[in-house]
Design a protein around this motif. Sequence first.
Motif, mmCIF file in Angstrom:
data_model
loop_
_atom_site.group_PDB
_atom_site.id
_atom_site.type_symbol
_atom_site.label_atom_id
_atom_site.label_comp_id
_atom_site.label_asym_id
_atom_site.label_seq_id
_atom_site.Cartn_x
_atom_site.Cartn_y
_atom_site.Cartn_z
ATOM 1 N N ARG A 54 77.909 79.180 18.516
ATOM 2 C CA ARG A 54 76.658 78.471 18.756
ATOM 3 C C ARG A 54 75.765 79.366 19.616
ATOM 4 N NH1 ARG A 54 77.957 72.787 20.734
ATOM 5 N NH2 ARG A 54 78.265 73.906 22.667
ATOM 6 N N ILE A 55 74.527 79.486 19.220
ATOM 7 C CA ILE A 55 73.592 80.312 19.989
ATOM 8 C C ILE A 55 72.882 79.412 20.995
ATOM 9 C CG2 ILE A 55 71.555 81.805 19.858
ATOM 10 C CD1 ILE A 55 72.407 82.489 16.980
ATOM 11 N N LYS A 56 72.801 79.876 22.233
ATOM 12 C CA LYS A 56 72.152 79.089 23.291
ATOM 13 C C LYS A 56 70.712 78.749 22.874
ATOM 14 C CE LYS A 56 71.216 79.014 28.204
ATOM 15 N NZ LYS A 56 71.010 79.800 29.414
ATOM 16 N N GLY A 57 70.346 77.475 22.978
ATOM 17 C CA GLY A 57 69.003 77.040 22.604
ATOM 18 C C GLY A 57 68.892 76.626 21.155
ATOM 19 N N SER A 58 70.029 76.666 20.422
ATOM 20 C CA SER A 58 70.002 76.273 19.007
ATOM 21 C C SER A 58 71.135 75.278 18.741
ATOM 22 C CB SER A 58 70.181 77.519 18.130
ATOM 23 O OG SER A 58 70.495 77.145 16.807
ATOM 24 N N GLU A 59 70.904 74.384 17.809
ATOM 25 C CA GLU A 59 71.929 73.399 17.467
ATOM 26 C C GLU A 59 72.801 73.882 16.309
ATOM 27 O OE1 GLU A 59 72.622 70.303 18.961
ATOM 28 O OE2 GLU A 59 71.367 71.281 20.472
ATOM 29 N N GLU A 60 72.369 74.968 15.686
ATOM 30 C CA GLU A 60 73.058 75.442 14.472
ATOM 31 C C GLU A 60 74.484 75.911 14.790
ATOM 32 O OE1 GLU A 60 72.249 78.370 10.658
ATOM 33 O OE2 GLU A 60 70.742 78.218 12.218
ATOM 34 N N LYS A 61 75.396 75.533 13.901
ATOM 35 C CA LYS A 61 76.791 75.952 14.059
ATOM 36 C C LYS A 61 77.107 76.998 12.996
ATOM 37 C CE LYS A 61 78.704 71.629 15.807
ATOM 38 N NZ LYS A 61 79.632 70.524 15.509
ATOM 39 N N TYR A 62 77.685 78.090 13.412
ATOM 40 C CA TYR A 62 78.129 79.130 12.472
ATOM 41 C C TYR A 62 79.651 78.994 12.376
ATOM 42 C CZ TYR A 62 73.434 80.969 13.264
ATOM 43 O OH TYR A 62 72.068 81.105 13.354
ATOM 44 N N VAL A 63 80.101 78.332 11.319
ATOM 45 C CA VAL A 63 81.522 77.930 11.237
ATOM 46 C C VAL A 63 82.388 79.047 10.653
ATOM 47 C CG1 VAL A 63 83.123 76.166 10.325
ATOM 48 C CG2 VAL A 63 80.810 75.525 11.008
ATOM 49 N N LEU A 104 81.684 80.684 21.864
ATOM 50 C CA LEU A 104 82.733 80.555 20.844
ATOM 51 C C LEU A 104 83.420 79.227 21.116
ATOM 52 C CD1 LEU A 104 84.664 81.762 18.615
ATOM 53 C CD2 LEU A 104 86.067 82.556 20.511
ATOM 54 N N ILE A 105 83.414 78.352 20.150
ATOM 55 C CA ILE A 105 83.926 76.996 20.380
ATOM 56 C C ILE A 105 84.993 76.653 19.342
ATOM 57 C CG2 ILE A 105 83.292 74.542 20.441
ATOM 58 C CD1 ILE A 105 80.446 75.627 21.310
#
Lengths: 133, 287
Positions: A54-63, A104-105
């Motif tokens: 997840r990029i700070k300031g964005s809700e987008e998830k890169y799975v 990284l989550i």
Amino acid sequence: MVFEVNTSREPIPNLTLLRVTLSPEYTKVDMGYSAIRYYIKGGWIRISPKTHLRIKGSEEKYVLTHADNIPIAPEHHHFKSTRDWQYFSLYFPPIPQEDCIIDLIEAEIPDNNDFNIYRIPLKISESKEILNI
Amino acid sequence: MDISSEAIQKDIRQMKDPAPDGFDAPIKYCRKNKGYYYTDMDYSINGTSLNSHDIDALKEALDVLEGIGGSRVSEKFGYVLEKISTTVQEEFGRKERANKIIQTDSPPPSRGFEHFDILFRACREKVPVSIVHYSYRKRRFKTLTIHPILLKEFDNKWYVVAHSELHNALRTFGLDRIYEPLLLRENYIKADAKEQEIYMNDVYGVYPLSDEPKQVIQVEASPLATNYFQAYPIHKSQKVKVHNHGSSTISFKLVPSMELVRLFMSYGKEIQITKPTWMRHYIENAK
């Protein structure tokens, strides 16, 4: 381009995020794990298929798209001893090639065992260009 | 094929002509057999000619190379060796021996050896490399950029000696502890020439003890240890002064290293370190 990051998980620093590679096709995260004495024969590792960047300031998830040298749950990699270790790589979709801070989550509500590492700064000026073989 | 006798005569003349126009071939006409022949039976028009002694020497050299084996150097070397061996076998009828008559240490392939070719290229073309390194002692991973200068084998283990950006100095990394080296399009940092010289010539082994300069190291050796040091000198600076009853004083001019300490310790009571004092205490405490 590659970023040499060397950021360890807290509070148990046996998991280290080593490198992040940004390419137009993927984002690759190289990691190292050292087994600990707490578990018999070092225990096991695996990675959740829901792991994402997840990029700070964005809700987008890169799975997570795939992984090298670590099984995707429910499979496990069992260590042979408490002194064992494993180097592995996680692949995600490409993130924008610009200055950013990423997390990284593995689990949104993590415990100490989850592979969550926060606030990884990626500054383009500190990246290195990979020479294609 | 229709070839005129004039064409053949012309070709033979050219073969007999001296180099560079001709081939300097030792050709004579035999009246009895009514044909041409080489007066030197070892002569070959194909490139460099090899006589029977050269071929024997080549076969022996191949025995030695095969003894070393590709696995000791690199996969590429193994393939090339196989090609040469097959060619020599086809050209000169070399027979495979049932039993080897040269045997060298040939341990099974080790972890990290697959990085040999990429690190060799980095040394040769002076290219920085991003590596992941695992420290057995600290049990920690780290990624760092190195500027390789040398691949070194010691005690059947391979190491890369490189300028480390992290340490801002030369460091040695075992190939077995390196993961996924990446060649980088970055400026190559040349190691300090003096430091490089010391690493190449004045270190026994691969891991110099930090901050220790090149110095005189002296041991008192028993007659037994003296025999071994005389038979297998460990460094070009080694000097042995043999005493009346066969014991000796042996001196070296070296940068102290982990491997030197281990070597001395392996002799147990057969040697006593006399110089430097700190090294004597270091080994006494390590026992």
